[in-house]
Design a protein around this motif. Sequence first.
Motif, PDB file in Angstrom:
ATOM      1  N   SER A 233      25.160   8.915  32.336  1.00 41.61           N
ATOM      2  CA  SER A 233      24.187   9.882  31.815  1.00 41.61           C
ATOM      3  C   SER A 233      23.619   9.482  30.453  1.00 41.61           C
ATOM      4  O   SER A 233      23.017  10.306  29.772  1.00 41.61           O
ATOM      5  CB  SER A 233      24.816  11.282  31.751  1.00 41.61           C
ATOM      6  OG  SER A 233      26.029  11.271  31.038  1.00 41.61           O
TER       7      SER A 233
ATOM      8  N   ALA B 130      34.878   7.501  29.670  1.00 40.68           N
ATOM      9  CA  ALA B 130      36.051   8.016  30.397  1.00 40.68           C
ATOM     10  C   ALA B 130      35.570   8.610  31.703  1.00 40.68           C
ATOM     11  O   ALA B 130      34.705   9.484  31.715  1.00 40.68           O
ATOM     12  CB  ALA B 130      36.751   9.089  29.562  1.00 40.68           C
TER      13      ALA B 130
ATOM     14  N   SER C  77      31.910   6.628  25.623  1.00 40.78           N
ATOM     15  CA  SER C  77      31.816   8.065  25.395  1.00 40.78           C
ATOM     16  C   SER C  77      32.821   8.798  26.281  1.00 40.78           C
ATOM     17  O   SER C  77      33.210   8.301  27.330  1.00 40.78           O
ATOM     18  CB  SER C  77      30.387   8.517  25.721  1.00 40.78           C
ATOM     19  OG  SER C  77      30.301   9.917  25.678  1.00 40.78           O
TER      20      SER C  77
HETATM   21  C1  LIG Z   1      33.400  11.967  37.335  1.00 40.89           C
HETATM   22  C2  LIG Z   1      33.610  12.169  35.860  1.00 40.89           C
HETATM   23  C3  LIG Z   1      34.884  12.034  35.334  1.00 40.89           C
HETATM   24  C4  LIG Z   1      35.132  12.221  33.975  1.00 40.89           C
HETATM   25  N1  LIG Z   1      36.403  12.108  33.487  1.00 40.89           N
HETATM   26  C5  LIG Z   1      36.621  12.312  32.151  1.00 40.89           C
HETATM   27  C6  LIG Z   1      37.942  12.188  31.624  1.00 40.89           C
HETATM   28  O1  LIG Z   1      38.913  11.900  32.310  1.00 40.89           O
HETATM   29  N2  LIG Z   1      38.105  12.404  30.287  1.00 40.89           N
HETATM   30  C7  LIG Z   1      37.053  12.745  29.456  1.00 40.89           C
HETATM   31  O2  LIG Z   1      37.260  12.925  28.263  1.00 40.89           O
HETATM   32  N3  LIG Z   1      35.791  12.842  29.944  1.00 40.89           N
HETATM   33  C8  LIG Z   1      35.551  12.617  31.260  1.00 40.89           C
HETATM   34  N4  LIG Z   1      34.278  12.723  31.764  1.00 40.89           N
HETATM   35  C9  LIG Z   1      33.172  13.006  30.834  1.00 40.89           C
HETATM   36  C10 LIG Z   1      32.410  11.743  30.476  1.00 40.89           C
HETATM   37  O3  LIG Z   1      33.265  10.746  29.938  1.00 40.89           O
HETATM   38  C11 LIG Z   1      31.332  12.102  29.444  1.00 40.89           C
HETATM   39  O4  LIG Z   1      30.398  12.990  30.043  1.00 40.89           O
HETATM   40  C12 LIG Z   1      30.622  10.905  28.890  1.00 40.89           C
HETATM   41  O5  LIG Z   1      29.818  11.307  27.789  1.00 40.89           O
HETATM   42  C13 LIG Z   1      29.731  10.224  29.927  1.00 40.89           C
HETATM   43  O6  LIG Z   1      29.162   9.077  29.353  1.00 40.89           O
HETATM   44  P1  LIG Z   1      27.850   8.409  29.935  1.00 40.89           P
HETATM   45  O7  LIG Z   1      26.688   9.316  29.548  1.00 40.89           O
HETATM   46  O8  LIG Z   1      27.773   7.086  29.271  1.00 40.89           O
HETATM   47  O9  LIG Z   1      28.019   8.329  31.422  1.00 40.89           O
HETATM   48  C14 LIG Z   1      34.039  12.542  33.112  1.00 40.89           C
HETATM   49  C15 LIG Z   1      32.744  12.682  33.658  1.00 40.89           C
HETATM   50  C16 LIG Z   1      32.536  12.486  35.002  1.00 40.89           C
HETATM   51  C17 LIG Z   1      31.126  12.614  35.555  1.00 40.89           C
END
Ligand SMILES: Cc1cc2nc3c(=O)[nH]c(=O)nc-3n(C[C@H](O)[C@H](O)[C@H](O)COP(=O)(O)O)c2cc1C
Length: 142
Positions: free
Chosen positions: A12, A58, A90
């Motif tokens: 995202s 994560a 992130s």
């Molecule tokens: C399927 C999924 C699993 C996630 N698991 C975790 C997690 O275990 N721990 C956490 O802190 N955030 C978790 N998140 C939140 C993401 O790490 C967070 O939204 C992050 O900002 C996404 O980064 P991006 O925009 O680079 O994809 C998860 C999000 C998704 C969609």
Amino acid sequence: MNKIAVVYWSGSGNTEAMANAVVEGIRQAGAEAALFSASEFSARALADYQAVVFGCPAMGSEELEPCEFDPLFADCEGQLNGMITGLFGSYGWGSGEWMDTWQERTSAAGAKIIGTVIAQNFPDDDALTACRRLGADVSAAI
Ligand SMILES: Cc1cc2nc3c(=O)[nH]c(=O)nc-3n(C[C@H](O)[C@H](O)[C@H](O)COP(=O)(O)O)c2cc1C
């Protein structure tokens, strides 16, 4: 000129913003940066770079993204011995456990970790500054 690969996965855009800041820091330090999403990079390409900085949020349950990033990182692991690296990503609601695990895994592969940066959701100014510094520090370590 020293060439550094910045290789990231982002669903995202949060880790992508961090990757762009790492690239800025590398270029401001006078080195050459090449930015790749995980699907654009391969372990074979590592040989073309003096350092690599990886970014992944994560996902799963405090895990690396399982479809593209984790398989790529697993392929790269065998070539990280002695490699200068940095890690960033992130997270949402956790405590950063995925980064601790990832750091241990990267150290076990023999890489020299220059620094790590984590940011909750979209990186704020402090996190972006830390990403630029990571890029500069990796450049300086080559
Ligand atoms: C399927 C999924 C699993 C996630 N698991 C975790 C997690 O275990 N721990 C956490 O802190 N955030 C978790 N998140 C939140 C993401 O790490 C967070 O939204 C992050 O900002 C996404 O980064 P991006 O925009 O680079 O994809 C998860 C999000 C998704 C969609």
